[in-house]
Design a protein around this motif. Structure first.
Motif, PDB file in Angstrom:
ATOM      1  N   THR A  54       0.832  -1.214   0.000  1.00 47.27           N
ATOM      2  CA  THR A  54       0.000   0.000   0.000  1.00 47.27           C
ATOM      3  C   THR A  54       0.860   1.255   0.000  1.00 47.27           C
ATOM      4  O   THR A  54       0.571   2.228  -0.719  1.00 47.27           O
ATOM      5  CB  THR A  54      -0.936   0.004   1.218  1.00 47.27           C
ATOM      6  OG1 THR A  54      -1.825  -1.130   1.123  1.00 47.27           O
ATOM      7  CG2 THR A  54      -1.762   1.279   1.279  1.00 47.27           C
ATOM      8  N   ASP A  88       2.453   2.179  -3.329  1.00 49.47           N
ATOM      9  CA  ASP A  88       1.549   2.822  -4.282  1.00 49.47           C
ATOM     10  C   ASP A  88       1.666   4.345  -4.221  1.00 49.47           C
ATOM     11  O   ASP A  88       1.273   5.037  -5.171  1.00 49.47           O
ATOM     12  CB  ASP A  88       0.100   2.416  -3.995  1.00 49.47           C
ATOM     13  CG  ASP A  88      -0.209   1.000  -4.456  1.00 49.47           C
ATOM     14  OD1 ASP A  88       0.572   0.459  -5.262  1.00 49.47           O
ATOM     15  OD2 ASP A  88      -1.217   0.439  -3.996  1.00 49.47           O
ATOM     16  N   ARG A  89       2.219   4.851  -3.107  1.00 54.70           N
ATOM     17  CA  ARG A  89       2.326   6.304  -2.921  1.00 54.70           C
ATOM     18  C   ARG A  89       3.744   6.812  -3.007  1.00 54.70           C
ATOM     19  O   ARG A  89       3.968   8.011  -3.091  1.00 54.70           O
ATOM     20  CB  ARG A  89       1.726   6.702  -1.564  1.00 54.70           C
ATOM     21  CG  ARG A  89       0.259   6.413  -1.433  1.00 54.70           C
ATOM     22  CD  ARG A  89      -0.577   7.313  -2.327  1.00 54.70           C
ATOM     23  NE  ARG A  89      -0.787   8.619  -1.704  1.00 54.70           N
ATOM     24  CZ  ARG A  89      -0.211   9.749  -2.092  1.00 54.70           C
ATOM     25  NH1 ARG A  89       0.621   9.758  -3.108  1.00 54.70           N
ATOM     26  NH2 ARG A  89      -0.461  10.886  -1.470  1.00 54.70           N
ATOM     27  N   GLU A 104      -2.536  -3.958   6.784  1.00 52.37           N
ATOM     28  CA  GLU A 104      -3.187  -3.328   5.635  1.00 52.37           C
ATOM     29  C   GLU A 104      -4.008  -2.112   6.065  1.00 52.37           C
ATOM     30  O   GLU A 104      -3.976  -1.055   5.423  1.00 52.37           O
ATOM     31  CB  GLU A 104      -4.089  -4.335   4.922  1.00 52.37           C
ATOM     32  CG  GLU A 104      -3.345  -5.516   4.311  1.00 52.37           C
ATOM     33  CD  GLU A 104      -3.190  -6.697   5.254  1.00 52.37           C
ATOM     34  OE1 GLU A 104      -2.813  -7.791   4.799  1.00 52.37           O
ATOM     35  OE2 GLU A 104      -3.440  -6.506   6.471  1.00 52.37           O
ATOM     36  N   ALA A 121      -1.677   0.763   7.036  1.00 49.47           N
ATOM     37  CA  ALA A 121      -1.123   1.419   5.846  1.00 49.47           C
ATOM     38  C   ALA A 121      -2.159   2.334   5.194  1.00 49.47           C
ATOM     39  O   ALA A 121      -1.826   3.439   4.736  1.00 49.47           O
ATOM     40  CB  ALA A 121      -0.630   0.382   4.853  1.00 49.47           C
ATOM     41  N   GLU A 122      -3.401   1.894   5.141  1.00 52.98           N
ATOM     42  CA  GLU A 122      -4.454   2.730   4.560  1.00 52.98           C
ATOM     43  C   GLU A 122      -4.654   4.011   5.377  1.00 52.98           C
ATOM     44  O   GLU A 122      -4.868   5.094   4.814  1.00 52.98           O
ATOM     45  CB  GLU A 122      -5.755   1.932   4.477  1.00 52.98           C
ATOM     46  CG  GLU A 122      -5.713   0.818   3.435  1.00 52.98           C
ATOM     47  CD  GLU A 122      -6.891  -0.132   3.555  1.00 52.98           C
ATOM     48  OE1 GLU A 122      -7.746   0.096   4.453  1.00 52.98           O
ATOM     49  OE2 GLU A 122      -6.964  -1.096   2.778  1.00 52.98           O
ATOM     50  N   VAL A 166      -1.741   6.365   4.494  1.00 49.62           N
ATOM     51  CA  VAL A 166      -1.903   6.982   3.176  1.00 49.62           C
ATOM     52  C   VAL A 166      -2.972   8.083   3.246  1.00 49.62           C
ATOM     53  O   VAL A 166      -2.803   9.157   2.656  1.00 49.62           O
ATOM     54  CB  VAL A 166      -2.263   5.927   2.129  1.00 49.62           C
ATOM     55  CG1 VAL A 166      -2.710   6.570   0.822  1.00 49.62           C
ATOM     56  CG2 VAL A 166      -1.058   5.014   1.856  1.00 49.62           C
TER      57      VAL A 166
END
Length: 294
Positions: free
Chosen positions: A62, A65-66, A281, A284-285, A288
């Protein structure tokens, strides 16, 4: 100082962490690290006692992705070099290693993600190098300067780690999780510790937490607390709801940072001390989303 490193063959069967390590010579010890992803954001993820970078495997996809994700192993842990003498582990020495690591990689605009001892080391590094850090995400950690206490469960943990004749790191980590770990994951936490020579750091770090203002480490942590009183960059204090060790420290830690009030008070439900393992997970979300809104 004598050092040892776990043979790379011990990491061949580690699940879901197929990253080749890179190394930085920090002076007293080589630090292993994973460096993946690219982009405008840089996430520096620091683990604590007695884990290693493997702890962040659920979060890396995750976060990548950033942007770029850098996950080192502290000296004494993972694939980094380990001092064999417990007396060689000092707060200043490990702090210097982390600070040297950040400078050698020339990390800038960093979002620091830190848990447990990753916070006791990483947060003071950020306080002393503010030009390199854009945001802070302290998780299940604290800034103990020796003026407060620790819960009884922590004292029990410290005694066990220091004195157990056959210290099983896999079981220590499993005991700090709210979820059940499969055998392969438990073995992955055992992988860096083939024998007693490799356990010196894991046995020593709990006793290095300052319990008195005169303890080693208390002064630099107190200095960091003072510097953070003027901190103007975003801070997201993110804790698990079921961690008996650090949950009591959450409000004290949040009070250190003026900008912590700008973020929602978020608790990761159903997670204990190793929240990256229990709910990586979700964690991490949340990070972000924090980056996006700041």
């Amino acid at each position: 100082m004598d050092t040892v490193s776990a043979d790379e063959s011990r990491f061949e069967d580690v699940p879901n962490f197929d990253y080749d390590p890179e190394y930085v010579d920090t002076g007293d010890a080589e630090m292993a690290y994973v460096d993946v992803g690219a982009g405008e954001e840089t996430f520096l993820c620091l683990h604590g006692e007695p884990t290693w970078g493997f702890l962040y495997r659920k979060m890396i996809p995750t976060l990548t992705d950033r942007g770029r994700v850098v996950v080192p192993d502290l000296p004494g842990f993972g694939r980094s070099e380990k001092f064999t003498d417990r007396g060689d582990y000092t707060y200043d020495r490990i702090y210097d290693a982390v600070e040297t690591f950040v400078r050698e990689l020339d990390l800038e605009d960093v979002t620091l993600v830190c848990q447990d001892w990753g916070g006791l080391l990483g947060l003071p590094v950020a306080a002393n190098n503010p030009e390199r850090f854009a945001r802070l995400v302290p998780m299940n950690t604290g800034l103990p300067d020796g003026t407060g206490g620790m819960p009884e469960v922590w004292h029990e943990f410290r005694e066990t780690v220091e004195t157990a004749p056959d210290l099983d790191i896999g079981q220590v980590v499993a005991g700090g999780c709210a979820t059940d770990l499969d055998d392969g994951v438990v073995d992955a936490y055992r992988a860096p510790f083939p024998d007693e020579d490799h356990l010196a750091g894991a046995r020593t770090l709990p006793g290095m937490v300052p319990l008195d203002p005169d303890d080693e480490g208390a002064a630099p942590i107190a200095d960091a607390r003072e510097k953070f009183s003027d901190w103007e960059k975003p801070v997201f204090v993110l804790f698990a709801d079921a961690d008996p060790i650090t949950r009591p420290a959450r409000d004290d830690l949040a009070s250190v940072f003026p900008t912590a009030d700008d973020q929602p008070e978020t608790w990761i439900e159903g997670a204990a001390h190793f929240l990256q393992e229990d709910a990586g997970e979700t964690v991490a979300e949340e990070i972000v989303a924090f980056v996006d809104r700041t």
